[in-house]
Design a protein around this motif. Structure first.
Motif, PDB file in Angstrom:
ATOM      1  N   UNK A 159       9.546  18.882  -1.188  1.00 42.14           N
ATOM      2  CA  UNK A 159       9.523  19.433   0.257  1.00 42.14           C
ATOM      3  C   UNK A 159       8.909  18.402   1.160  1.00 42.14           C
ATOM      4  N   UNK A 160       8.289  17.390   0.597  1.00 42.16           N
ATOM      5  CA  UNK A 160       7.290  16.330   1.504  1.00 42.16           C
ATOM      6  C   UNK A 160       8.663  15.688   2.507  1.00 42.16           C
ATOM      7  N   UNK A 161       8.015  15.738   3.942  1.00 46.34           N
ATOM      8  CA  UNK A 161       8.965  14.988   4.625  1.00 46.34           C
ATOM      9  C   UNK A 161       8.553  13.537   4.727  1.00 46.34           C
ATOM     10  N   UNK A 162       9.186  12.690   4.239  1.00 48.17           N
ATOM     11  CA  UNK A 162       8.831  11.223   4.217  1.00 48.17           C
ATOM     12  C   UNK A 162       8.513  10.578   5.411  1.00 48.17           C
ATOM     13  N   UNK A 163       9.277  10.814   6.602  1.00 50.05           N
ATOM     14  CA  UNK A 163       8.670   9.952   7.721  1.00 50.05           C
ATOM     15  C   UNK A 163       7.306  10.611   8.251  1.00 50.05           C
ATOM     16  N   UNK A 164       6.733  11.727   7.669  1.00 50.30           N
ATOM     17  CA  UNK A 164       5.308  12.186   7.881  1.00 50.30           C
ATOM     18  C   UNK A 164       4.282  11.396   7.373  1.00 50.30           C
ATOM     19  N   UNK A 165       4.744  10.499   6.163  1.00 53.76           N
ATOM     20  CA  UNK A 165       3.934   9.951   5.287  1.00 53.76           C
ATOM     21  C   UNK A 165       3.436   8.525   5.607  1.00 53.76           C
ATOM     22  N   UNK A 192       4.346   2.838   7.272  1.00 49.14           N
ATOM     23  CA  UNK A 192       4.017   1.446   7.305  1.00 49.14           C
ATOM     24  C   UNK A 192       4.970   0.534   6.958  1.00 49.14           C
ATOM     25  N   UNK A 193       6.030   1.153   6.450  1.00 50.34           N
ATOM     26  CA  UNK A 193       7.187   0.361   6.221  1.00 50.34           C
ATOM     27  C   UNK A 193       7.716  -0.318   7.291  1.00 50.34           C
ATOM     28  N   UNK A 194       7.440   0.123   8.437  1.00 49.71           N
ATOM     29  CA  UNK A 194       8.185  -0.320   9.790  1.00 49.71           C
ATOM     30  C   UNK A 194       7.005  -0.659  10.813  1.00 49.71           C
ATOM     31  N   UNK A 205       0.814  -3.596  11.645  1.00 48.52           N
ATOM     32  CA  UNK A 205      -0.504  -2.999  11.699  1.00 48.52           C
ATOM     33  C   UNK A 205      -0.983  -2.124  10.755  1.00 48.52           C
ATOM     34  N   UNK A 206      -0.346  -1.306  10.722  1.00 52.21           N
ATOM     35  CA  UNK A 206      -0.368  -0.141   9.667  1.00 52.21           C
ATOM     36  C   UNK A 206      -0.291  -0.469   8.124  1.00 52.21           C
ATOM     37  N   UNK A 207       0.603  -1.460   7.952  1.00 53.44           N
ATOM     38  CA  UNK A 207       0.851  -1.768   6.550  1.00 53.44           C
ATOM     39  C   UNK A 207      -0.432  -2.654   6.145  1.00 53.44           C
ATOM     40  N   UNK A 208      -0.706  -3.490   7.160  1.00 56.99           N
ATOM     41  CA  UNK A 208      -2.091  -4.359   6.873  1.00 56.99           C
ATOM     42  C   UNK A 208      -3.371  -3.470   6.576  1.00 56.99           C
ATOM     43  N   UNK A 256       2.729  -6.951   2.179  1.00 57.57           N
ATOM     44  CA  UNK A 256       4.257  -7.133   1.872  1.00 57.57           C
ATOM     45  C   UNK A 256       4.644  -6.085   0.937  1.00 57.57           C
ATOM     46  N   UNK A 257       3.616  -5.554   0.035  1.00 60.28           N
ATOM     47  CA  UNK A 257       3.900  -4.694  -1.063  1.00 60.28           C
ATOM     48  C   UNK A 257       3.998  -3.230  -0.205  1.00 60.28           C
ATOM     49  N   UNK A 258       3.381  -3.044   0.714  1.00 58.42           N
ATOM     50  CA  UNK A 258       3.320  -1.836   1.342  1.00 58.42           C
ATOM     51  C   UNK A 258       4.859  -1.442   2.061  1.00 58.42           C
ATOM     52  N   UNK A 259       5.606  -0.662   1.228  1.00 57.19           N
ATOM     53  CA  UNK A 259       6.997  -0.295   1.441  1.00 57.19           C
ATOM     54  C   UNK A 259       7.392   1.005   0.725  1.00 57.19           C
TER      55      UNK A 259
END
Length: 144
Positions: A13-19, A24-26, A29-32, A43-46
């Motif tokens: 039931x988790x809505x992935x685009x809300x995570x 951070x995959x796209x 700044x958020x990934x960093x 680079x591993x945040x995906x």
């Protein structure tokens, strides 16, 4: 077979685009920032979502598929809420989660009550309300 427009709704039931990990995959700044907080390389945040990753999110150091994902897969179900044992302890919130996992129970319950099409038509607004909704008290009603 699951409809393509719900590929981003995990079996639990988790809505992935809300995570935040999915976002951070796209978002460099958020990934960093997430990488800094978790002590990993940005680079591993995906994550492409639970279904796309087949229940194993490498970024989260998962050694095997999520137990919930495996359970649903073994039972040939699309969602946990279709199981005769729903709800079960696999849906409990877990510690150190990058998101509040009780959203899954809300989404699964709404899907069963109002239908999958209704949930997918409203999932963006529900996710926004879930993460950023302003309720004076925990039991106050949110209108959709």
């Amino acid at each position: 077979m699951i409809m393509p427009e719900v590929d981003n709704l995990a079996p639990c039931g988790i809505y992935c685009p809300g995570c935040i990990v999915y976002k951070a995959s796209d978002n460099e700044k958020l990934a960093e920032k997430l990488a800094e907080n978790m002590g990993v390389d940005s680079d591993d945040v995906h994550c492409d979502g639970c279904r796309a990753e087949e229940g194993k999110i490498d970024f989260l150091s998962m050694e095997s598929k999520c137990e919930t994902y495996k359970c649903v897969e073994e039972k040939g179900l699309e969602f946990c809420s279709k199981c005769e044992d729903f709800p079960c302890s696999r849906l409990y919130t877990f510690r150190n989660s990058p998101q509040p996992h009780n959203s899954k129970m809300m989404n699964l319950t709404l899907m069963d009550k109002k239908g999958l099409d209704w949930l997918m038509d409203n999932i963006e607004e529900l996710t926004e309300l879930y993460y950023f909704g302003d309720k004076p008290h925990g039991g106050d009603k949110l209108e959709l």
